[in-house]
Design an enzyme around this catalytic site. Structure first.
Site, mmCIF file in Angstrom:
data_model
loop_
_atom_site.group_PDB
_atom_site.id
_atom_site.type_symbol
_atom_site.label_atom_id
_atom_site.label_comp_id
_atom_site.label_asym_id
_atom_site.label_seq_id
_atom_site.Cartn_x
_atom_site.Cartn_y
_atom_site.Cartn_z
ATOM 1 N N TYR A 18 -5.906 -21.334 45.216
ATOM 2 C CA TYR A 18 -5.925 -21.415 43.750
ATOM 3 C C TYR A 18 -6.924 -22.424 43.196
ATOM 4 C CZ TYR A 18 -1.632 -18.895 44.506
ATOM 5 O OH TYR A 18 -0.729 -17.948 44.918
ATOM 6 N N ASP A 20 -10.295 -22.693 43.240
ATOM 7 C CA ASP A 20 -11.501 -22.255 42.530
ATOM 8 C C ASP A 20 -11.164 -21.933 41.075
ATOM 9 O OD1 ASP A 20 -13.165 -21.995 45.040
ATOM 10 O OD2 ASP A 20 -11.620 -20.504 45.460
ATOM 11 N N ARG A 274 -2.411 -30.884 47.653
ATOM 12 C CA ARG A 274 -3.391 -30.389 48.621
ATOM 13 C C ARG A 274 -4.696 -30.064 47.879
ATOM 14 N NH1 ARG A 274 -1.041 -24.160 49.335
ATOM 15 N NH2 ARG A 274 -2.638 -23.250 47.987
ATOM 16 N N GLU A 276 -7.862 -29.702 45.866
ATOM 17 C CA GLU A 276 -8.646 -30.504 44.921
ATOM 18 C C GLU A 276 -7.877 -30.765 43.618
ATOM 19 O OE1 GLU A 276 -12.773 -29.495 44.600
ATOM 20 O OE2 GLU A 276 -12.872 -30.055 42.493
ATOM 21 N N SER A 278 -4.744 -30.055 42.446
ATOM 22 C CA SER A 278 -3.391 -30.636 42.458
ATOM 23 C C SER A 278 -3.458 -32.102 42.866
ATOM 24 C CB SER A 278 -2.447 -29.851 43.375
ATOM 25 O OG SER A 278 -2.920 -29.830 44.704
HETATM 26 O O1 TRH Z 1 -4.907 -23.868 46.076
HETATM 27 P P1 TRH Z 1 -5.666 -24.954 46.709
HETATM 28 O O2 TRH Z 1 -5.394 -25.160 48.128
HETATM 29 O O3 TRH Z 1 -7.200 -24.722 46.489
HETATM 30 C C1 TRH Z 1 -8.157 -25.022 47.471
HETATM 31 C C2 TRH Z 1 -8.893 -26.283 47.155
HETATM 32 O O4 TRH Z 1 -9.343 -26.347 45.827
HETATM 33 C C3 TRH Z 1 -10.057 -26.439 48.087
HETATM 34 O O5 TRH Z 1 -10.813 -27.572 47.737
HETATM 35 C C4 TRH Z 1 -10.923 -25.215 48.031
HETATM 36 O O6 TRH Z 1 -11.970 -25.353 48.910
HETATM 37 C C5 TRH Z 1 -10.080 -24.025 48.384
HETATM 38 O O7 TRH Z 1 -9.002 -23.898 47.502
HETATM 39 C C6 TRH Z 1 -10.884 -22.737 48.334
HETATM 40 O O8 TRH Z 1 -5.337 -26.361 45.981
HETATM 41 P P2 TRH Z 1 -5.695 -26.943 44.544
HETATM 42 O O9 TRH Z 1 -7.130 -27.269 44.447
HETATM 43 O O10 TRH Z 1 -4.750 -28.030 44.321
HETATM 44 O O11 TRH Z 1 -5.385 -25.771 43.520
HETATM 45 C C7 TRH Z 1 -4.099 -25.399 43.179
HETATM 46 C C8 TRH Z 1 -4.039 -25.000 41.721
HETATM 47 O O12 TRH Z 1 -2.802 -24.350 41.457
HETATM 48 C C9 TRH Z 1 -4.102 -26.188 40.774
HETATM 49 O O13 TRH Z 1 -4.865 -25.871 39.627
HETATM 50 C C10 TRH Z 1 -2.653 -26.408 40.374
HETATM 51 C C11 TRH Z 1 -2.163 -24.994 40.350
HETATM 52 N N1 TRH Z 1 -0.705 -24.796 40.478
HETATM 53 C C12 TRH Z 1 -0.051 -24.189 39.428
HETATM 54 O O14 TRH Z 1 -0.651 -23.884 38.394
HETATM 55 N N2 TRH Z 1 1.299 -23.954 39.554
HETATM 56 C C13 TRH Z 1 1.998 -24.298 40.663
HETATM 57 O O15 TRH Z 1 3.229 -24.046 40.720
HETATM 58 C C14 TRH Z 1 1.300 -24.943 41.726
HETATM 59 C C15 TRH Z 1 2.050 -25.372 42.968
HETATM 60 C C16 TRH Z 1 -0.058 -25.169 41.609
#
Ligand code: TRH
Length: 384
Positions: A18, A20, A274, A276, A278
Site C-alpha cells: 500500500y 506507493d 512497516r 514508509e 505507516s
Molecule cells: O504497505 P507498505 O508495506 O508499503 C510498502 C512500502 O511503502 C515500501 O517502502 C515500498 O517499497 C513498498 O510498499 C512497495 O507500508 P506503508 O508504506 O506503511 O503503506 C501502508 C499504507 O496503508 C499507509 O498509507 C497507511 C495505510 N493504511 C491504511 O490506510 N489503513 C490501515 O488499516 C493500515 C494498516 C494502513
C-alpha cells in the site's frame, strides 16, 4: 481576475502493498488543500487505492475525491494535456505519449521524480538534483523525502499535531468504546501491529502472552494474519475476531482508511509499523514505535534501519537507546540482534522514558516542515 491555478499531474504505479498509493494519495491530498492548485492523480490500480480510501469507486475512469481529480491510468494511455508540474512517484515510467506531449510544450513542465524515504546521510546530497532526458528537451528533478534540513522532509500535515493532541486529550475513551474494547486497565498496554511476515512474530507473541500485565494487540487485516492464525492454532482469522492467550488479547481489525489508521496509531501505547508511510505516521503519532523495514535484496533495508535508528535514539540515555535498538533489530532479523524475548524485556524496562522521547521526536519532525509544502515550493519556483 481570479488567480491562475497551477496544474499538477501525479502518476502512481502500484507495485505491491500500500505504500506507493499511500504516499501518492497523501501527497495529492496535501497539494490539493491549497486553493491555487489543480491536482490530477493517475493510478493504475484503483482496487488497491480503494482499500485505504473506500470513497474511491474502482470502476470509474475519472472521479473527484477530496479535491483531487482521480483518473484510472490505463494502457494505452488516453491523450491528456500535460500539467505544469508532473510528478512520477517512485520512478514509475511516464506513458510514452504523455512524455512526448510534455516535450512539445514551451516552457516544458517541471518534472519531478518523488523518491523513497530513507534516513541515510547521502540523501541530502542527492535531493533536488537534475537529470536531463537523453533525447527530449526535458529535465527531471529528484525529490527526496528525508529527516534533515536539505531534504524534502516528511508527509506530515502542519495541522496534524493539533488534531492528534485533541484526540489524545479527549477522544481516546470514545475510540476504544466504539471498538467494543472499553478503556485500557491502568497497567494494560495497547499495541497495534502492521507487519510483513516475520520470523520473530511467534516468539514475540509468546513473550506477550507470558507478561504479568495485560497486553491488547490490534492487528489490521493483512500479511501478518496467517502467521498469527498459525500461532493461535486456528485455520483463519477475519476482521472482528478476538482471541485470548494468557495475558495477551488479540483483536483483528478491518483495514481502514488512512485517517482512521492515524487514530489507531494515536490511541495505542506502542505501534509496530512497516514500509514508509505507516512508519512516518507512527512517528507523528508521538507514541513509541517499532519499525519493520521493507525487505530488500542484499539486506539494503538493514542500512535504512540503522540510519533511522541512529537518528531516532538521539537524546535517550544509553540503556534506553540500547533497548530500542535491540527491539528494532530483533524485529527485523538483523544478524547479531538479541532474541526477541529478551529485546522485549529490555524495552519494557525502559518504556517510561520512551513516551516523552516519542513526543519530543514528533516535535522535531514537525519543525522540518511538510513535504507537500516543500515540493510545491521547489516545483512552483521553477515555473516563474
Ligand atoms: O504497505 P507498505 O508495506 O508499503 C510498502 C512500502 O511503502 C515500501 O517502502 C515500498 O517499497 C513498498 O510498499 C512497495 O507500508 P506503508 O508504506 O506503511 O503503506 C501502508 C499504507 O496503508 C499507509 O498509507 C497507511 C495505510 N493504511 C491504511 O490506510 N489503513 C490501515 O488499516 C493500515 C494498516 C494502513
Amino acid at each position: 481576475m481570479p488567480a491562475m491555478r497551477v496544474t499538477w499531474d501525479i502518476f502512481c504505479n502500484v507495485v505491491d502493498n500500500y505504500g506507493d498509493i499511500g504516499v501518492a494519495w497523501r501527497l495529492a491530498r496535501g497539494l490539493a488543500a491549497a486553493p491555487d492548485r489543480r491536482v490530477r492523480l493517475w493510478v493504475d490500480d484503483l482496487g488497491v487505492f480503494r482499500r485505504l480510501w473506500p470513497a474511491i469507486d474502482a470502476g470509474l475512469d475519472a472521479q473527484t475525491c477530496e479535491g483531487v481529480a482521480v483518473h484510472a491510468w490505463r494502457t494505452p494511455f488516453a491523450a491528456a494535456e500535460p500539467a505544469q508540474v508532473v510528478v512520477e512517484a517512485f520512478g514509475c515510467a511516464l506513458p510514452d505519449s504523455y512524455l512526448a506531449a510534455m516535450a512539445q510544450l514551451s516552457p516544458p513542465p517541471v518534472w519531478i521524480n518523488l523518491e523513497y524515504l530513507s534516513a541515510e546521510a547521502w540523501v541530502a546530497g542527492h535531493h533536488g538534483l537534475p537529470s536531463p532526458h537523453p533525447r527530449l528537451p526535458l529535465t527531471k528533478h529528484f525529490f527526496f523525502p528525508g529527516y534533515t534540513p536539505g531534504t524534502g522532509g516528511l508527509l506530515i500535515e502542519r495541522e496534524l499535531p493539533a488534531r492528534r493532541d485533541a484526540f489524545q486529550a479527549a477522544e481516546i475513551d470514545g475510540y476504544w468504546r466504539a471498538l467494543g474494547l472499553g478503556m485500557p486497565a491502568p497497567d494494560e498496554l495497547r499495541v497495534s501491529l502492521f507487519a510483513y511476515e516475520n520470523t520473530a512474530l511467534p516468539a514475540l507473541f509468546d513473550a506477550w502472552a507470558a507478561e504479568p500485565r495485560r497486553i491488547t494487540c490490534l492487528v489490521p487485516e493483512g500479511r501478518a494474519i496467517p502467521q498469527l492464525a498459525a500461532w493461535l492454532g486456528v485455520p483463519a482469522l477475519r476482521a472482528g475476531d478476538t482471541a485470548q492467550r494468557d495475558a495477551l488479547r488479540i483483536r483483528v481489525l478491518p483495514f481502514t482508511d488512512q485517517d482512521a489508521y492515524d487514530r489507531l496509531l494515536w490511541a495505542c501505547d506502542l505501534n509496530f509499523v512497516r514500509g514508509e508511510d505507516s512508519c512516518v505516521r507512527a512517528q507523528a503519532a508521538a507514541r513509541p514505535l517499532v519499525w519493520q523495514a521493507y525487505p530488500q535484496a542484499g539486506r539494503a533495508h538493514w542500512d535504512k534501519l540503522e540510519a533511522l535508528l541512529g537518528r531516532y535514539v538521539g537524546g535517550l540515555d544509553a540503556a534506553a537507546a540500547d533497548a530500542v535498538r535491540g527491539l528494532w533489530r530483533g524485529w527485523n532479523g538483523v544478524a547479531g540482534a538479541p532474541p526477541i524475548a529478551s529485546a522485549w524485556a529490555a524495552w519494557r524496562e525502559h518504556e517510561a522514558a520512551l513516551l516523552p522521547h516519542a513526543r519530543a521526536w514528533a516535535g522535531r519532525l514537525q519543525a522540518l516542515g511538510n513535504l507537500a509544502d516543500a515540493l510545491a515550493e521547489f516545483a512552483e519556483s521553477k515555473l516563474k
